[in-house]
Design a protein around this motif. Structure first.
Motif, PDB file in Angstrom:
ATOM      1  N   ALA A 223     -14.192 -34.992 -36.886  1.00 14.09           N
ATOM      2  CA  ALA A 223     -14.593 -36.191 -37.615  1.00 14.09           C
ATOM      3  C   ALA A 223     -13.488 -36.637 -38.563  1.00 14.09           C
ATOM      4  CB  ALA A 223     -15.881 -35.937 -38.394  1.00 14.09           C
ATOM      5  N   ALA A 224     -13.205 -37.935 -38.575  1.00 15.33           N
ATOM      6  CA  ALA A 224     -12.145 -38.472 -39.437  1.00 15.33           C
ATOM      7  C   ALA A 224     -12.601 -38.616 -40.878  1.00 15.33           C
ATOM      8  CB  ALA A 224     -11.677 -39.821 -38.915  1.00 15.33           C
ATOM      9  N   PHE A 225     -13.910 -38.738 -41.091  1.00 15.53           N
ATOM     10  CA  PHE A 225     -14.401 -38.854 -42.469  1.00 15.53           C
ATOM     11  C   PHE A 225     -15.888 -38.563 -42.521  1.00 15.53           C
ATOM     12  CE2 PHE A 225     -14.547 -43.155 -40.644  1.00 15.53           C
ATOM     13  CZ  PHE A 225     -15.836 -43.571 -40.930  1.00 15.53           C
ATOM     14  N   TRP A 226     -16.341 -38.268 -43.743  1.00 13.08           N
ATOM     15  CA  TRP A 226     -17.768 -38.112 -44.035  1.00 13.08           C
ATOM     16  C   TRP A 226     -18.156 -39.152 -45.065  1.00 13.08           C
ATOM     17  CZ3 TRP A 226     -19.927 -37.188 -48.886  1.00 13.08           C
ATOM     18  CH2 TRP A 226     -21.319 -36.997 -48.899  1.00 13.08           C
ATOM     19  N   GLY A 227     -19.331 -39.747 -44.878  1.00 14.45           N
ATOM     20  CA  GLY A 227     -19.836 -40.718 -45.839  1.00 14.45           C
ATOM     21  C   GLY A 227     -21.222 -40.363 -46.323  1.00 14.45           C
ATOM     22  N   GLY A 228     -21.420 -40.438 -47.632  1.00 18.61           N
ATOM     23  CA  GLY A 228     -22.726 -40.209 -48.234  1.00 18.61           C
ATOM     24  C   GLY A 228     -23.296 -41.489 -48.820  1.00 18.61           C
TER      25      GLY A 228
END
Length: 347
Positions: free
Chosen positions: A114-119
């Motif tokens: 995964a290139a990024f995590w978002g919350g």
């Protein structure tokens, strides 16, 4: 201690808001961070605020430009300087919640591709009133499904996003031609190429105040920057043709709706030239004659028949009264996220 995360904080003449932003990073439960403040030649108390933190915490670093290079160039300057495996952007008037990095790192360890995590980003006024919040599930989004989901859903706000440096750097810098929606452009370009993950964990507070982008939505805020965003995303030939066509259609429809809303709000705020500009864009570029004529007529009437302003205000009040669902959602948001106001209102 080796840093794994860089926090990029561009700033310009907001020393007291910057103080809270830096404090929210220093207080992270995940310790392996490098906090980089990039001052756009503020010439006020900004340097002293950062120095207070740097004296007590060696993770805090400060760069002051000799002259104001502009907001977008300052973001790119910080991005170019990243040397850690992960990074995030933090505007000088926003705040991170304490477990943001801890949660993000745990999630990204579970999905190394995964290139990024978002919350969840909580959109909050200075008095603690919750205006909105992003809502994303616990999910893994491959490309291009993630791109389509991002367009269909409430966009991820990058204040609550932790990026993995290596894949992200392959898409290049932030595009200065996009202008105000540069963050959305960046997120869409990433989602077009890489998988990403999300979860509903509250991660950050995005503040609404007199100088924030949430209350500065004039025509230039949307157009023509969104045209460049659409070209950036649909120009990726790795996307299937049907996906590119769907993306172009969906983003264009969103632009039309946003422009009309900006035009209507401009009339309410007695910014009639902005309303006329929006009407011209809708007519000439999108053939939205009905919407354009309505805005132009209201602008003319408000100029030549001043009581029209009262009519517009009355219609707006009736719309708000009729939106029971919106009022119910506002109460629910306040109950769900109101407890986080303590981070914003703390001295």
């Amino acid at each position: 201690m080796n840093s794994l995360i860089t926090t990029i904080i561009p700033t310009y003449r907001r020393p007291e808001r910057l103080r809270k932003a830096i404090a929210s990073v220093v207080a992270q439960t995940y310790p392996h961070i490098r906090i980089c403040v990039y001052d756009n030649a503020s010439g006020d108390g900004t340097a002293e605020v950062v120095a207070e933190f740097a004296r007590q915490d060696p993770r805090v670093h400060y760069v002051c430009h000799a002259e104001n290079i502009g907001s977008l160039a300052n973001f790119n300057y910080g991005l170019d300087a990243v040397e850690t495996p992960f990074f995030s952007f933090l505007s000088d008037d926003d705040m991170l919640l304490p477990d943001f990095y801890m949660t993000a790192m745990r999630k990204l360890e579970q999905h190394p591709d995964a290139a990024f995590w978002g919350g969840t980003t909580i959109v909050m006024e200075d008095d603690g009133t919750i205006r909105d919040a992003t809502h994303w599930p616990e999910a893994y989004f491959p490309s291009p499904e993630g791109l389509l989901a991002m367009i269909a859903n409430n966009y991820l706000i990058w204040t609550s996003v932790l990026f993995r440096s290596e894949p992200v750097c392959s898409i290049g810098r932030l595009d200065p031609e996009v202008g105000a929606p540069i963050d959305t452009d960046y997120m869409l370009r990433l989602a077009a190429r890489f998988p990403f993950i999300t979860s509903p964990d509250p991660a950050a507070i995005w503040t609404c105040h007199a100088g924030s982008s949430t209350v500065m939505a004039d025509p230039d805020f949307i157009w023509p920057g969104w045209l460049k965003t659409i070209r950036n995303v649909t120009g990726d030939e790795r996307l299937p043709p049907d996906v590119r066509a769907s993306v172009e259609h969906s983003l264009t429809e969103q632009v039309k709706r946003q422009l009309f809303q900006i035009g209507y709000n401009s009339i309410r705020q007695k910014k009639l030239e902005d309303a006329r500009e929006v009407a011209m864009i809708l007519r000439q570029h999108y053939r939205q004659d009905g919407r354009a004529n309505l805005l132009a007529s209201l602008a003319w009437a408000c100029q030549h028949v001043p009581p029209t302003y009262r009519l517009v205000a009355s219609v707006d009040s009736l719309r708000k009264l009729a939106r029971r669902g919106a009022r119910t959602r506002a109460r629910a948001l306040q109950l769900q996220f109101g407890k986080y106001a303590r981070f914003l209102t703390a001295p």
